[in-house]
Each structure stands twice: as structure tokens, then as C-alpha cells.
Motif scaffolding. Structure first.
Motif, PDB file in Angstrom:
ATOM      1  N   ASP A   1      14.470  -3.768  32.066  1.00  0.00           N
ATOM      2  CA  ASP A   1      13.811  -4.649  31.106  1.00  0.00           C
ATOM      3  C   ASP A   1      14.824  -5.411  30.254  1.00  0.00           C
ATOM      4  O   ASP A   1      14.718  -6.619  30.089  1.00  0.00           O
ATOM      5  CB  ASP A   1      12.864  -3.846  30.222  1.00  0.00           C
ATOM      6  N   ILE A   2      15.812  -4.697  29.696  1.00  0.00           N
ATOM      7  CA  ILE A   2      16.818  -5.322  28.839  1.00  0.00           C
ATOM      8  C   ILE A   2      18.191  -4.800  29.210  1.00  0.00           C
ATOM      9  O   ILE A   2      18.391  -3.590  29.372  1.00  0.00           O
ATOM     10  CB  ILE A   2      16.537  -5.020  27.354  1.00  0.00           C
ATOM     11  N   SER A   3      19.139  -5.729  29.319  1.00  0.00           N
ATOM     12  CA  SER A   3      20.520  -5.353  29.600  1.00  0.00           C
ATOM     13  C   SER A   3      21.435  -6.087  28.624  1.00  0.00           C
ATOM     14  O   SER A   3      21.326  -7.307  28.469  1.00  0.00           O
ATOM     15  CB  SER A   3      20.881  -5.711  31.043  1.00  0.00           C
ATOM     16  N   ALA A   4      22.314  -5.335  27.923  1.00  0.00           N
ATOM     17  CA  ALA A   4      23.233  -5.936  26.954  1.00  0.00           C
ATOM     18  C   ALA A   4      24.649  -5.493  27.307  1.00  0.00           C
ATOM     19  O   ALA A   4      24.923  -4.293  27.409  1.00  0.00           O
ATOM     20  CB  ALA A   4      22.868  -5.511  25.542  1.00  0.00           C
ATOM     21  N   TYR A   5      25.558  -6.478  27.461  1.00  0.00           N
ATOM     22  CA  TYR A   5      26.889  -6.102  27.952  1.00  0.00           C
ATOM     23  C   TYR A   5      27.905  -7.213  27.703  1.00  0.00           C
ATOM     24  O   TYR A   5      27.561  -8.352  27.397  1.00  0.00           O
ATOM     25  CB  TYR A   5      26.833  -5.780  29.442  1.00  0.00           C
ATOM     26  N   LEU A   6      29.168  -6.845  27.856  1.00  0.00           N
ATOM     27  CA  LEU A   6      30.278  -7.787  27.821  1.00  0.00           C
ATOM     28  C   LEU A   6      30.636  -8.130  29.258  1.00  0.00           C
ATOM     29  O   LEU A   6      30.978  -7.248  30.049  1.00  0.00           O
ATOM     30  CB  LEU A   6      31.483  -7.168  27.111  1.00  0.00           C
ATOM     31  N   LYS A   7      30.553  -9.416  29.592  1.00  0.00           N
ATOM     32  CA  LYS A   7      30.875  -9.860  30.950  1.00  0.00           C
ATOM     33  C   LYS A   7      32.240 -10.522  31.019  1.00  0.00           C
ATOM     34  O   LYS A   7      33.044 -10.235  31.899  1.00  0.00           O
ATOM     35  CB  LYS A   7      29.794 -10.829  31.446  1.00  0.00           C
TER      36      LYS A   7
ATOM     37  N   ILE B   1      10.570   1.386  27.757  1.00  0.00           N
ATOM     38  CA  ILE B   1      11.178   0.306  28.526  1.00  0.00           C
ATOM     39  C   ILE B   1      12.526   0.780  29.044  1.00  0.00           C
ATOM     40  O   ILE B   1      13.141   1.684  28.475  1.00  0.00           O
ATOM     41  CB  ILE B   1      11.329  -0.989  27.694  1.00  0.00           C
ATOM     42  N   PHE B   2      12.987   0.152  30.125  1.00  0.00           N
ATOM     43  CA  PHE B   2      14.236   0.556  30.756  1.00  0.00           C
ATOM     44  C   PHE B   2      15.359  -0.337  30.231  1.00  0.00           C
ATOM     45  O   PHE B   2      15.335  -1.554  30.435  1.00  0.00           O
ATOM     46  CB  PHE B   2      14.122   0.469  32.275  1.00  0.00           C
ATOM     47  N   VAL B   3      16.328   0.289  29.561  1.00  0.00           N
ATOM     48  CA  VAL B   3      17.380  -0.442  28.866  1.00  0.00           C
ATOM     49  C   VAL B   3      18.749  -0.030  29.387  1.00  0.00           C
ATOM     50  O   VAL B   3      19.017   1.152  29.619  1.00  0.00           O
ATOM     51  CB  VAL B   3      17.299  -0.160  27.345  1.00  0.00           C
ATOM     52  N   LYS B   4      19.635  -1.035  29.551  1.00  0.00           N
ATOM     53  CA  LYS B   4      21.046  -0.781  29.850  1.00  0.00           C
ATOM     54  C   LYS B   4      21.902  -1.421  28.760  1.00  0.00           C
ATOM     55  O   LYS B   4      21.696  -2.579  28.406  1.00  0.00           O
ATOM     56  CB  LYS B   4      21.433  -1.369  31.210  1.00  0.00           C
ATOM     57  N   LYS B   5      22.863  -0.659  28.248  1.00  0.00           N
ATOM     58  CA  LYS B   5      23.720  -1.168  27.176  1.00  0.00           C
ATOM     59  C   LYS B   5      25.135  -0.624  27.336  1.00  0.00           C
ATOM     60  O   LYS B   5      25.320   0.567  27.595  1.00  0.00           O
ATOM     61  CB  LYS B   5      23.163  -0.771  25.805  1.00  0.00           C
ATOM     62  N   ASP B   6      26.127  -1.487  27.148  1.00  0.00           N
ATOM     63  CA  ASP B   6      27.503  -1.010  27.188  1.00  0.00           C
ATOM     64  C   ASP B   6      28.029  -0.764  25.764  1.00  0.00           C
ATOM     65  O   ASP B   6      27.337  -1.010  24.767  1.00  0.00           O
ATOM     66  CB  ASP B   6      28.405  -1.969  27.972  1.00  0.00           C
ATOM     67  N   LYS B   7      29.266  -0.292  25.662  1.00  0.00           N
ATOM     68  CA  LYS B   7      29.831   0.101  24.366  1.00  0.00           C
ATOM     69  C   LYS B   7      30.162  -1.094  23.472  1.00  0.00           C
ATOM     70  O   LYS B   7      30.425  -0.930  22.277  1.00  0.00           O
ATOM     71  CB  LYS B   7      31.091   0.936  24.588  1.00  0.00           C
ATOM     72  N   PHE B   8      30.125  -2.303  24.022  1.00  0.00           N
ATOM     73  CA  PHE B   8      30.444  -3.510  23.248  1.00  0.00           C
ATOM     74  C   PHE B   8      29.210  -4.173  22.644  1.00  0.00           C
ATOM     75  O   PHE B   8      29.331  -5.179  21.949  1.00  0.00           O
ATOM     76  CB  PHE B   8      31.162  -4.533  24.143  1.00  0.00           C
ATOM     77  N   SER B   9      28.045  -3.623  22.925  1.00  0.00           N
ATOM     78  CA  SER B   9      26.792  -4.311  22.590  1.00  0.00           C
ATOM     79  C   SER B   9      25.963  -3.523  21.587  1.00  0.00           C
ATOM     80  O   SER B   9      26.218  -2.339  21.339  1.00  0.00           O
ATOM     81  CB  SER B   9      25.980  -4.563  23.863  1.00  0.00           C
TER      82      SER B   9
ATOM     83  N   VAL C   1      25.031   4.659  25.323  1.00  0.00           N
ATOM     84  CA  VAL C   1      25.817   3.792  26.209  1.00  0.00           C
ATOM     85  C   VAL C   1      25.600   4.281  27.644  1.00  0.00           C
ATOM     86  O   VAL C   1      25.956   5.410  27.991  1.00  0.00           O
ATOM     87  CB  VAL C   1      27.329   3.833  25.844  1.00  0.00           C
ATOM     88  N   ASN C   2      24.983   3.446  28.457  1.00  0.00           N
ATOM     89  CA  ASN C   2      24.622   3.882  29.810  1.00  0.00           C
ATOM     90  C   ASN C   2      24.976   2.822  30.864  1.00  0.00           C
ATOM     91  O   ASN C   2      24.404   2.810  31.949  1.00  0.00           O
ATOM     92  CB  ASN C   2      23.134   4.219  29.884  1.00  0.00           C
ATOM     93  N   PHE C   3      25.908   1.922  30.506  1.00  0.00           N
ATOM     94  CA  PHE C   3      26.203   0.824  31.415  1.00  0.00           C
ATOM     95  C   PHE C   3      27.631   0.333  31.197  1.00  0.00           C
ATOM     96  O   PHE C   3      28.105   0.287  30.060  1.00  0.00           O
ATOM     97  CB  PHE C   3      25.212  -0.326  31.182  1.00  0.00           C
TER      98      PHE C   3
END
Length: 297
Positions: free
Chosen positions: A245-251, A271-279, A291-293
């Protein structure tokens, strides 16, 4: 070439009403406008395109009498409008567009319909069957898109680069890439539906600032992606049957942070969420700290 169905009046080149075929490129002289009246159908050959520089594209369709751009054969070469002070496209359909392909001036763009360094308003416009990387590309411009439909794009539908504007009352469906893709832009997105996207429903990147409300996203690979120092404020969103559903990350590594989203009034509860340590993700005033991404992996 003398096209008898186009009349010149002062600074305007005006299409006669009716059905017309463009077999060759139509390049409007610099500083002039192209005006298309309601009830006009333009059949575009695959070697044809339209180029307007320092002038406006005025397409004046009516709800009961559209302006229609159609392919004479498999697809056509698109439109480029640059340095337009006030283009206006109303009640108009664009079908079977390919890449903008201008062999005369050696201008080749990834978009089908392109506005650069312009001010443009769309109202009641339908984009069908785009074969380009972007059905509509708006670059370094001010825009308003209202009552718009994008359907069946081979890649992305709407690509907004370094521009400011509003998208309202919209529907995107069967988009192989992203439905809405923003880079370095400030956009308000209001009241719309996105479904069946092969990549992202809304992709927010490169220091964009987006305010959105009343959005439904379904059957997409990623509903919302927020990345590269971008900010999303979103109220009233519904997700359904998305892989994520939502993905937040540094590309892109030259940005210091990933994405930040502040979301209120979302459904369903899970909801299914992905987030990295920068977001950073905040749901109804509570921070999602997991942090799962990791984009790099």
C-alpha cells in the motif's frame, strides 16, 4: 504544405470543424496559436506530430461535441507545446499516441503529449492507449488538470517534472507503469480513483511536496511511493488489493533523506507498509517506526 482546412486569423491557426487527416507534421509558426473547435476529429498519420513554440494550444470541445485526436493507423507522433502562456484543452480525447518524434528538429521525447515551460489547463480530457513512456508529460510548467481519465497506457500515464499545479476529479486504470509520477514538483491531488497499475499508483520523488485528499488506490503493485526527500500530506485514502500500500525509501543517494508521509483517515485499518531507515511515516499522529525495507537490496 497548404492545408485548406486550417485558416489563419491574426495570431491563430484555426481548424475547420469536421474530420481531417494530418499525414505530415504540423509545425505552427513561432508565436502563433493552434485553435481547434468543438466537433473536430483529427486523424494523425504515424509520421505526423504537432509542434507549437511560444504559442498556445486551444482545444475547445464541448461535452456533447468533443475534439478528438485519433490515429490514422497504429499510432501517431504526439504533441509538443513549449513556452505557452495560456494553453487550454477542454472536452478532448487523445487516442493511440506514440512518442513525440520530430525528425525535422531532432527533438525526441519520452512523452506523447508534452508541455514545457508553459501554463496549461485541462478539463474533461481523456487519454487512451498511450504507447509512449508517458501519456502526458508536464515539465517546468504551471497546470490544472480537472475531470481527466487515463486508460490503457503501455508505460506511465502522467509524469510531472519540476512543475506546480492541481489534479482533481480523476480516474486512472490499466496503467502498466506509474499512474502519477512527480519529480521536484508541488502538486495538490484531490478526489480520484487509481486502479490496475503495474508499478505505482502515485510515485512522489526528488524533493516533491504533495497534498492529497479523497484518493482510492486498488489492484496496484505499490499504492503510494514516497522517496528522495519528498513530503506527502494525505487525508482520506482507501487501499484495496495492492501488493504494497505504502512504500517510503531513499532511492537516489545524493538526497539526505528518504520520503516523509503524514497520513490521516485511511482504510482499511490494516495496510501493508514498507519503510527504510531514511524515511518517516506518521499515521493518525502515530509514527510507524518499524524499518522493514532497504531499497539497495
Amino acid at each position: 504544405e497548404n492545408l485548406t482546412f486550417i485558416k489563419k486569423i491574426n495570431q491563430d491557426y484555426i481548424f475547420d470543424r469536421g474530420s481531417h487527416i494530418l499525414e505530415k507534421p504540423l509545425v505552427i509558426p513561432t508565436g502563433h496559436n493552434l485553435v481547434i473547435k468543438d466537433g473536430t476529429k483529427i486523424f494523425m498519420d504515424n509520421k505526423s506530430f504537432i509542434y507549437i513554440k511560444d504559442g498556445n494550444l486551444i482545444s475547445r470541445g464541448k461535452e456533447t461535441n468533443l475534439v478528438e485526436f485519433k490515429a490514422l493507423n497504429e499510432n501517431w507522433g504526439g504533441i509538443l507545446v513549449s513556452n505557452s502562456s495560456n494553453s487550454e484543452i477542454k472536452n478532448t480525447t487523445f487516442e493511440k499516441m506514440g512518442y513525440y518524434n520530430d525528425n525535422w528538429s531532432n527533438i525526441f521525447l519520452t512523452g506523447s503529449i508534452n508541455f514545457y515551460n508553459s501554463k496549461v489547463n485541462f478539463d474533461g480530457v481523456n487519454f487512451k492507449f498511450s504507447f509512449a513512456e508517458d501519456a502526458l508529460n508536464i515539465v517546468n510548467s504551471k497546470f490544472n488538470l480537472n475531470n481527466i481519465i487515463f486508460e490503457e497506457s503501455l508505460s506511465d500515464a502522467l509524469d510531472i517534472d519540476f512543475s506546480n499545479g492541481i489534479i482533481s476529479n480523476f480516474k486512472f486504470s490499466y496503467i502498466n507503469g506509474d499512474a502519477i509520477d512527480t519529480s521536484g514538483s508541488n502538486v495538490k491531488i484531490i478526489n480520484g480513483v487509481i486502479n490496475q497499475t503495474g508499478d505505482k499508483g502515485i510515485s512522489i520523488g526528488e524533493n516533491s511536496e504533495i497534498t492529497a485528499e479523497e484518493i482510492k488506490i486498488s489492484d496496484s503493485f505499490i499504492g503510494l511511493a514516497i522517496k528522495d526527500q519528498s513530503l506527502l500530506n494525505l487525508d482520506k485514502v482507501t487501499f484495496s488489493k495492492n501488493k504494497t500500500d505504502i512504500s517510503a525509501y531513499l532511492k537516489k543517494s545524493f538526497y539526505e533523506k528518504g520520503g516523509k508521509a503524514i497520513i490521516t483517515n485511511y482504510s482499511p485499518d490494516k495496510i501493508f507498509v514498507k519503510k527504510d531507515k531514511f524515511s518517516e511515516l506518521i499515521f493518525n499522529n502515530k509514527e510507524f517506526k518499524t524499518v522493514n525495507f532497504d531499497y539497495a537490496q
